[in-house]
Design a protein around this motif. Structure first.
Motif, PDB file in Angstrom:
ATOM      1  N   LEU A   1       0.773  -1.271  -0.174  1.00 31.68           N
ATOM      2  CA  LEU A   1      -0.043   0.122  -0.089  1.00 31.68           C
ATOM      3  C   LEU A   1       0.762   1.262  -0.121  1.00 31.68           C
ATOM      4  O   LEU A   1       0.440   2.309  -0.765  1.00 31.68           O
ATOM      5  N   TYR A   2       2.003   1.339   1.015  1.00 32.01           N
ATOM      6  CA  TYR A   2       2.934   2.358   0.690  1.00 32.01           C
ATOM      7  C   TYR A   2       3.250   2.561  -0.478  1.00 32.01           C
ATOM      8  O   TYR A   2       3.746   3.802  -0.969  1.00 32.01           O
ATOM      9  N   ASN A   3       4.024   1.370  -0.993  1.00 32.20           N
ATOM     10  CA  ASN A   3       4.557   1.632  -2.464  1.00 32.20           C
ATOM     11  C   ASN A   3       3.700   2.107  -3.451  1.00 32.20           C
ATOM     12  O   ASN A   3       4.042   2.909  -4.598  1.00 32.20           O
ATOM     13  N   ALA A   4       2.243   1.800  -3.367  1.00 35.59           N
ATOM     14  CA  ALA A   4       1.197   2.306  -4.435  1.00 35.59           C
ATOM     15  C   ALA A   4       1.160   3.866  -4.333  1.00 35.59           C
ATOM     16  O   ALA A   4       1.348   4.480  -5.074  1.00 35.59           O
ATOM     17  N   VAL A   5       1.483   4.467  -2.984  1.00 30.86           N
ATOM     18  CA  VAL A   5       1.395   5.736  -3.014  1.00 30.86           C
ATOM     19  C   VAL A   5       2.608   6.388  -3.118  1.00 30.86           C
ATOM     20  O   VAL A   5       2.560   7.412  -3.771  1.00 30.86           O
TER      21      VAL A   5
END
Length: 667
Positions: free
Chosen positions: A225-229
């Motif tokens: 999820l962090y890498n998507a942001v």
């Protein structure tokens, strides 16, 4: 030289130091050619605006003070700077990521930075406050930071610092200081965070939200999820192992979101360490517990079929004295109710009477918030103070671990033991297959009640000697008796009917039998027309409480003493009880005579004014109808004194014959 507001000023003493004379100064002021900014007062010199001076005087001022402008700009800041002790302590205690502390030079440098920033903030607030009082606009921030940046080199002579000398960068650093505090001055080089992928507050805030999510996501999901942001914001991607490191760093911030506020208060918040009371009755704590003992129950369902269930449990309400975890009171029911709590408090009162000869109250009662509004009156009766525990805070009540102790010490030894709880390690639970095979051998509800009663009796037997010994530590002023009246009023049983006063007192039907009760209080017979509710203790029918229908009147009644008719059956104590009745009747008659006499005295003036009323009054045996005059006439001089002797009636020995001379009038 100093600034007063936005005006560069020179003091009276500086002007008199060879620049001009006193007469010239007065003349310029009188003509209005010199502007006086501030008047002189105690410890405050008069100030004059430098720009308002005539040219020759102004030139002399600038000649004498070549760096006047620079000094004047830095003087407000220099005079305002005060060492910041909290900043010094913060940097002295600060530990870097690798476990090192800051050097002494860096501590002094960062502390000076904070002191200068504090001076800037104070100057802004003081100037704005002064301007608002004069109805002027607020300070021009651009001009202020220009002067502040220009003053930094001169400030560095006394306070070495590392603040930027650019006015815009200085202003940004000031805002960062207000937002982040002391930590903003610590260089990231010390933190070894130049190569960090999560290197600012925004990225860290995203991790805080993801780690603290109520779904309690794992490290892989959080990293994805962090890498998507990060892909959208052009940040560097992180790995699940990096999330694990940040999870540990942010555990305090994110634990409430992941595990709940209750878990946070029980594991992260500071806990209070307490000690047990040193004597009984200083504190009671109570709560209900579903006893881990199963029983079978057979009921008929809606279709008329008999259905047997085997997973039934009873509730034990315990009133615990934490001085030695002694169960001073208890009650057993199908579930926790206000009635069950009242029964447990009633048992605590009766058991205290069994132990110490009188019913005692607690100095403090601790409880949870179950039915708190309904049961509070009972708590206030049984305790001097009520301290409910915080909701979902089991650590504050020692009765919670006491239930675990009962479960482990006693319940575990029975074949119908159900275990510790659903969250316990299955390896520590009883064999569910064996329980299922033996379910038909489970006791019924009465059998489990007997098991629980045995547990409490064994528990009391183990601790009763210590409990009695600790009673010696209870101060006399902390010994709070519970009156019989309060006990019956709050815990007494009722007949369901109302009774009226008869000649022999009240005759309620208690436990299927008519019983006679009376009261030696004269006031009780004044309410012969009222209906009374009788409250009684089934275990002690010697005393009952009579309460009026509206609850405003209460009288304690005792069971009437039964006198034998035959003198031969009289025993010791009969005469004393009989004399109590005679004494009461004498007091009653005297009370009535005094009341009637008082009525005669108050009514006599009115009666004398009406001749018809006087003629109709009935005289007494002496021919008198005016009682006060009759009393004066029948004084000691007119009436012979009669000697009154008290004749003791001897007791007739058991079995001795009675003679005709025996006096039976006493009955």
């Amino acid at each position: 030289m100093e600034y007063y507001g936005d005006t560069l000023c020179i003091s009276h003493a500086e002007l008199m130091a060879g620049i001009m004379t006193e007469s010239n100064l007065k003349l310029l002021r009188h003509r209005g050619k010199l502007k006086q900014v501030r008047r002189a007062c105690y410890d405050t010199p008069a100030l004059f605006a430098v720009e308002s001076l005539p040219l020759k005087y102004r030139t002399e001022v600038y000649r004498r003070y070549p760096d006047l402008q620079e000094k004047a700009d830095s003087k407000p800041f220099m005079d305002t700077i005060t060492p910041d002790g909290q900043a010094m302590q913060f940097y002295a205690d600060y530990v870097l990521a690798d476990g090192r502390h800051l050097t002494t030079e860096k501590q002094a440098e960062y502390s000076n930075n904070c002191a200068i920033m504090n001076a800037f903030r104070q100057c802004i607030e003081t100037s704005n406050s002064h301007r608002l009082r004069q109805s002027k606009p607020r300070l021009n921030k651009t001009e202020f930071w220009r002067k502040a940046a220009a003053a930094l080199p001169r400030l560095a002579d006394r306070f070495p610092h590392s603040l930027p000398e650019s006015d815009r960068r200085l202003q940004r650093k000031f805002n960062e200081y207000l937002h982040d505090g002391y930590v903003c001055f610590i260089s990231k080089k010390f933190q070894n965070s130049n190569a960090a992928k999560v290197d600012d507050d925004v990225k860290e805030s995203v991790l805080v939200q993801l780690i603290g999510h109520h779904n309690n996501l794992d490290n892989v999901a959080i990293a994805n999820l962090y890498n998507a942001v990060a892909k959208q914001q052009d940040w560097k991607a992180i790995t699940p192992s990096a999330v694990a490191v940040w999870r540990e760093k942010l555990d305090l911030v994110t634990s409430a979101g992941r595990l709940g506020a209750t878990n946070f208060r029980n594991t992260k918040s500071m806990q209070v360490k307490r000690k047990r009371p040193t004597a009984p009755f200083l504190m009671w704590t109570l709560d209900g517990w579903d006893v881990e003992l199963l029983y079978q129950s057979t009921k008929t369902n809606g279709k008329g079929h008999r259905v047997t269930t085997y997973c039934n449990r009873l509730t034990l309400e315990v009133v615990l004295d934490p001085c030695c975890n002694y169960p001073i009171g208890y009650a057993i029911g199908t579930h926790e109710t206000p009635e069950l709590i009242a029964e447990a408090l009633r048992d605590a009162a009766k058991h205290s009477e069994e132990l110490f000869g009188e019913m005692l109250r607690a100095n403090q009662i601790q409880c949870d918030h179950y039915a708190i509004k309904t049961v509070t009156p009972l708590y206030n009766v049984m305790g001097a103070k009520l301290t409910p525990a915080r909701v979902k805070n089991a650590k504050t009540k020692v009765v919670e671990p006491y239930f675990a102790y009962l479960n482990k010490t006693y319940c575990k030894l029975f074949n119908n033991w159900s275990g510790y709880g659903v969250t316990t390690d299955p390896k520590k639970q009883p064999n569910s297959e064996a329980l299922n095979q033996n379910r038909h051998k489970f006791p019924d509800e009465a059998g489990v009640r007997e098991q629980i009663q045995r547990i409490i009796q064994m528990e009391r037997q183990r601790k009763i000697e210590r409990f009695r010994k600790m009673m010696e530590n209870l101060p006399a002023e902390r010994r709070l008796p519970l009156s019989r009246e309060q006990y019956l009023l709050n815990f007494g049983a009722e007949t369901g009917y109302k009774n009226a006063i008869e000649g022999g007192g009240l005759r309620p039907t208690l436990l299927g039998m008519k019983r006679d009760y009376d009261c030696f209080d004269v006031r009780f017979r004044q309410y012969a027309g009222k209906q009374w509710i009788v409250k009684y203790d089934p275990d002690n029918l010697h005393e009952v409480l009579a309460v009026s229908e509206d609850g405003t009147l209460r009288f304690m009644l005792t069971e009437k003493y039964v006198q034998p008719m035959a003198l031969a059956e009289r025993k010791e104590g009969d005469s004393a009880q009989l004399q109590k009745v005679y004494d009461f009747n004498e007091r009653l008659e005297q009370h009535i005579m005094d009341r009637v006499a008082l009525a005669y005295e108050k009514a006599e003036p009115i009666m004398l004014q009406n001749n018809i009323l006087n003629r109709l009054l009935i005289c007494d045996s002496d021919g008198q109808h005016k009682l006060p005059k009759a009393r004066r006439r029948l004084n000691a001089e007119d009436v012979e004194a009669t000697e009154v002797r008290t004749v003791d009636v001897p007791l007739i020995p058991q079995g001795a014959p009675a003679s005709d001379k025996d006096d039976y009038s006493i009955f």
